[in-house]
Motif scaffolding. Structure first.
Motif, mmCIF file in Angstrom:
data_model
loop_
_atom_site.group_PDB
_atom_site.id
_atom_site.type_symbol
_atom_site.label_atom_id
_atom_site.label_comp_id
_atom_site.label_asym_id
_atom_site.label_seq_id
_atom_site.Cartn_x
_atom_site.Cartn_y
_atom_site.Cartn_z
ATOM 1 N N SER A 91 0.832 -1.211 0.000
ATOM 2 C CA SER A 91 0.000 0.000 0.000
ATOM 3 C C SER A 91 0.861 1.252 0.000
ATOM 4 O O SER A 91 0.568 2.229 -0.705
ATOM 5 C CB SER A 91 -0.924 0.015 1.221
ATOM 6 O OG SER A 91 -1.892 -1.001 1.138
ATOM 7 N N THR A 92 1.941 1.220 0.781
ATOM 8 C CA THR A 92 2.838 2.376 0.861
ATOM 9 C C THR A 92 3.465 2.686 -0.492
ATOM 10 O O THR A 92 3.592 3.850 -0.896
ATOM 11 C CB THR A 92 3.939 2.129 1.905
ATOM 12 O OG1 THR A 92 3.332 1.885 3.177
ATOM 13 C CG2 THR A 92 4.865 3.324 2.025
ATOM 14 N N VAL A 93 3.862 1.635 -1.217
ATOM 15 C CA VAL A 93 4.469 1.818 -2.537
ATOM 16 C C VAL A 93 3.474 2.458 -3.502
ATOM 17 O O VAL A 93 3.816 3.372 -4.262
ATOM 18 C CB VAL A 93 4.971 0.463 -3.098
ATOM 19 C CG1 VAL A 93 5.324 0.583 -4.579
ATOM 20 C CG2 VAL A 93 6.180 -0.015 -2.315
ATOM 21 N N VAL A 94 2.218 1.980 -3.486
ATOM 22 C CA VAL A 94 1.219 2.539 -4.401
ATOM 23 C C VAL A 94 0.920 3.993 -4.029
ATOM 24 O O VAL A 94 0.733 4.848 -4.911
ATOM 25 C CB VAL A 94 -0.072 1.700 -4.412
ATOM 26 C CG1 VAL A 94 -1.032 2.231 -5.475
ATOM 27 C CG2 VAL A 94 0.236 0.231 -4.695
ATOM 28 N N GLU A 95 0.881 4.291 -2.737
ATOM 29 C CA GLU A 95 0.695 5.683 -2.313
ATOM 30 C C GLU A 95 1.822 6.565 -2.836
ATOM 31 O O GLU A 95 1.602 7.702 -3.252
ATOM 32 C CB GLU A 95 0.646 5.763 -0.781
ATOM 33 C CG GLU A 95 -0.643 5.235 -0.185
ATOM 34 C CD GLU A 95 -0.616 5.255 1.329
ATOM 35 O OE1 GLU A 95 0.497 5.221 1.904
ATOM 36 O OE2 GLU A 95 -1.694 5.304 1.938
ATOM 37 N N GLU A 96 3.039 6.030 -2.823
ATOM 38 C CA GLU A 96 4.192 6.776 -3.350
ATOM 39 C C GLU A 96 4.013 7.058 -4.844
ATOM 40 O O GLU A 96 4.314 8.152 -5.323
ATOM 41 C CB GLU A 96 5.476 5.975 -3.112
ATOM 42 C CG GLU A 96 6.738 6.682 -3.554
ATOM 43 C CD GLU A 96 7.985 5.832 -3.388
ATOM 44 O OE1 GLU A 96 9.056 6.247 -3.882
ATOM 45 O OE2 GLU A 96 7.893 4.742 -2.783
ATOM 46 N N GLY A 97 3.491 6.064 -5.564
ATOM 47 C CA GLY A 97 3.243 6.253 -6.987
ATOM 48 C C GLY A 97 2.186 7.311 -7.251
ATOM 49 O O GLY A 97 2.320 8.137 -8.155
ATOM 50 N N LEU A 98 1.126 7.298 -6.445
ATOM 51 C CA LEU A 98 0.056 8.283 -6.602
ATOM 52 C C LEU A 98 0.528 9.700 -6.273
ATOM 53 O O LEU A 98 -0.033 10.680 -6.768
ATOM 54 C CB LEU A 98 -1.126 7.917 -5.708
ATOM 55 C CG LEU A 98 -2.021 6.771 -6.207
ATOM 56 C CD1 LEU A 98 -2.936 6.291 -5.094
ATOM 57 C CD2 LEU A 98 -2.830 7.214 -7.418
ATOM 58 N N ALA A 99 1.556 9.795 -5.439
ATOM 59 C CA ALA A 99 2.069 11.110 -5.052
ATOM 60 C C ALA A 99 2.949 11.737 -6.133
ATOM 61 O O ALA A 99 3.267 12.927 -6.051
ATOM 62 C CB ALA A 99 2.863 10.997 -3.751
#
Length: 221
Positions: A91-99
């Protein structure tokens, strides 16, 4: 010999101190056993997948199977503890991508990082797609974020219009099958595979239509 009035309380205090010391030693041994079981299970599932039996985990941790079951009543409970952190990491990785300001850069970053993580941990892909209640919340959170990431890249016109979530999951599953002599080689092979996938996912002229998608994740009840 005659006992003094103060002797009995002193003896009782000593007994209590010894009892407390024994209890603390037992608690310490239990904590050490639990930590060792988790460390062995993490290494085993990462290297060999989820099929490593509990008895083998116990043997490698140098405890009895009953000790493992005392801490983790079922194998699913052990899996839930082992993969709690890696699942949250997804989840953290995908949040990083969305940012990321650039939707395509964000999509590529997520695919590359997740594929490398899954290549280095053979159990992670299986855990992510397994029908285990321990992973439901984390998995659904990650899926929701992935859907936002995909929609964002499509809206920007950089991701092919017929790309679906199952294509992302299929790439992770295929990536899990990478075999190499060392973790470094697995990571390097994963990066090349990710680059190939990224090229095929990017929007562009003369893209042939894809066959129908296949559901690869358990349905949410």
């Amino acid at each position: 010999m005659r006992r003094t009035v103060t002797e009995h309380p002193v003896r009782l205090t000593k007994v209590r101190a010894v009892t407390a010391e024994v209890r603390e030693k037992l608690r310490s041994d239990a904590r050490d056993n639990r930590a060792r079981i988790l460390a062995v299970a993490r290494a085993a599932f990462a290297a060999e997948g989820l099929d490593v039996p509990i008895r083998e985990i116990a043997r490698r941790a140098q405890v009895g199977a009953a000790t493992v079951y005392r801490h983790f009543p079922t194998k699913e409970a052990l899996l839930g503890e082992v993969f709690a952190e890696p699942m949250a990491m997804c989840s953290t990785v995908v949040e990083e991508g969305l940012a990321q300001a650039d939707p395509w850069h964000g999509f590529c970053l997520v695919l590359e990082k997740l594929m490398e993580a899954h290549a280095l941990d053979r159990g992670l892909s299986r855990a992510f797609t397994a029908r285990l209640p321990y992973f439901t919340a984390d998995r659904e959170r990650t899926i929701g974020l992935l859907l936002r990431l995909i929609a964002r890249a499509k809206e920007a016109g950089v991701l092919r219009a017929d790309f679906v979530l199952e294509d992302f999951i299929m790439a992770l599953m295929a990536n899990e099958g990478i075999r190499a002599e060392s973790p470094e080689q697995r990571a390097a092979a994963s990066r090349r595979f990710a680059a190939l996938m990224i090229q095929s996912f990017r929007a562009g002229p003369a893209r042939a239509p894809l066959p129908p998608a296949v559901r690869l994740l358990p349905a949410v009840r």
